[in-house]
Design an enzyme around this catalytic site. Structure first.
Site: not given
Length: 285
Positions: A93, A167, A171, A203, A264, A267
């Protein structure tokens, strides 16, 4: 939530050099996908670090405080057997955060080996805490720059790669820092076993478009999704994200929610904010 760089060595050096000849000229340039910052551990996390680091944290770094992989290290079948004590499939992961997902997965599937890649001290310590409380023996943690580790992983060493909620770098000028990039996709493809998958979730709508742009055109991966979603066909940044709804849209193929990903706290916050979760399954061809 990682970075982009790397180096291989040892007896495979000649093979690595031959492999490098086919890479872009700027391959290996350090373009960080995270901001390097220090964060003090509170007393609870410091106790977890002291108690569990010997059991869970791999000694693969180039030096104290470095996120580079040490010279000569190779993540291959021999290392996996030595470290985990078996030849079970390995799931990696990228950006494991607080460790909620990978610890739950390791607890639910003791016949699979898991490797959490995380750069931030609190996340590493919290993952150790969760794993240590359950006495998990099939989980390890590496506090290194993820693309570096994939560069020194042997061909076919990994069963699956997970990158959940990286992340987003909202921008426009920072989109190059997003962890999902063609170079990393190439390394992941090489290190995956036949039929192995790279699972991605975000998301952020604009990041979903970014994933499609990077991955859907690659002949080395097959999009295994069966869900149709509509996305803008132009990118937006932090300052003009509200314009996305008015842009031209097109249909893209994504996946249903991966059953192996627990819900989590991160989320949950995204769902509470009204964001749509985008899941992807890219299978090695």
């Amino acid at each position: 939530m990682q970075e982009v760089m790397n180096t291989p060595t040892d007896g495979r050096e000649s093979d690595a050099n031959a492999h490098n000849e086919h890479r872009p000229a700027l391959y290996g340039r350090k373009v960080l996908s995270f901001v390097r910052r220090s964060a003090r551990l509170d007393a609870r996390l410091q106790r977890a670090w002291d108690a569990y680091s010997d059991a869970y944290l791999l000694d693969v770094n180039a030096g104290e405080g470095s996120l580079d992989v040490r010279k000569g290290f190779v993540l291959d079948e021999a290392y996996i057997r030595e470290t985990w004590g078996n030849g079970n499939p390995l799931v990696v992961e990228i950006g494991s955060g607080q460790g909620e997902n990978i610890v739950a997965a390791a607890a639910a599937d003791p016949q699979t080996n898991f490797l959490a890649l995380e750069v931030y001290d609190p996340g590493v310590a919290h993952t150790m805490l969760l794993a240590g409380k359950q006495g998990l023996g099939n989980l390890r943690i590496a506090q290194v720059n993820a693309p570096e580790l994939f560069k020194v992983a042997a061909d076919g060493a990994i069963a699956e790669v997970w990158t959940f909620f990286p992340d987003p770098w909202p921008k426009m000028r920072h989109h190059k820092r997003r962890i999902v990039q063609p170079e990393l996709a190439g390394e992941i493809h090489r290190t995956l076993q036949g039929g192995g998958v790279w699972r991605i979730a975000t998301d952020i709508e604009d990041y979903a478009l970014h994933v499609h742009e990077v991955m859907d055109g690659l002949e080395s991966f097959r999009n295994d999704g069966d869900v149709t979603v509509s996305l803008p066909v132009e990118h937006v940044g932090k300052g003009n994200a509200d314009e996305a709804a008015g842009l031209e849209h097109a249909d893209f193929t994504e996946s249903a929610r991966f059953d192996g990903r627990v819900l989590t706290n991160f989320e949950k916050k995204g769902l509470a904010a009204g964001r749509v979760i985008h899941d992807f399954t890219y299978r090695k061809v």
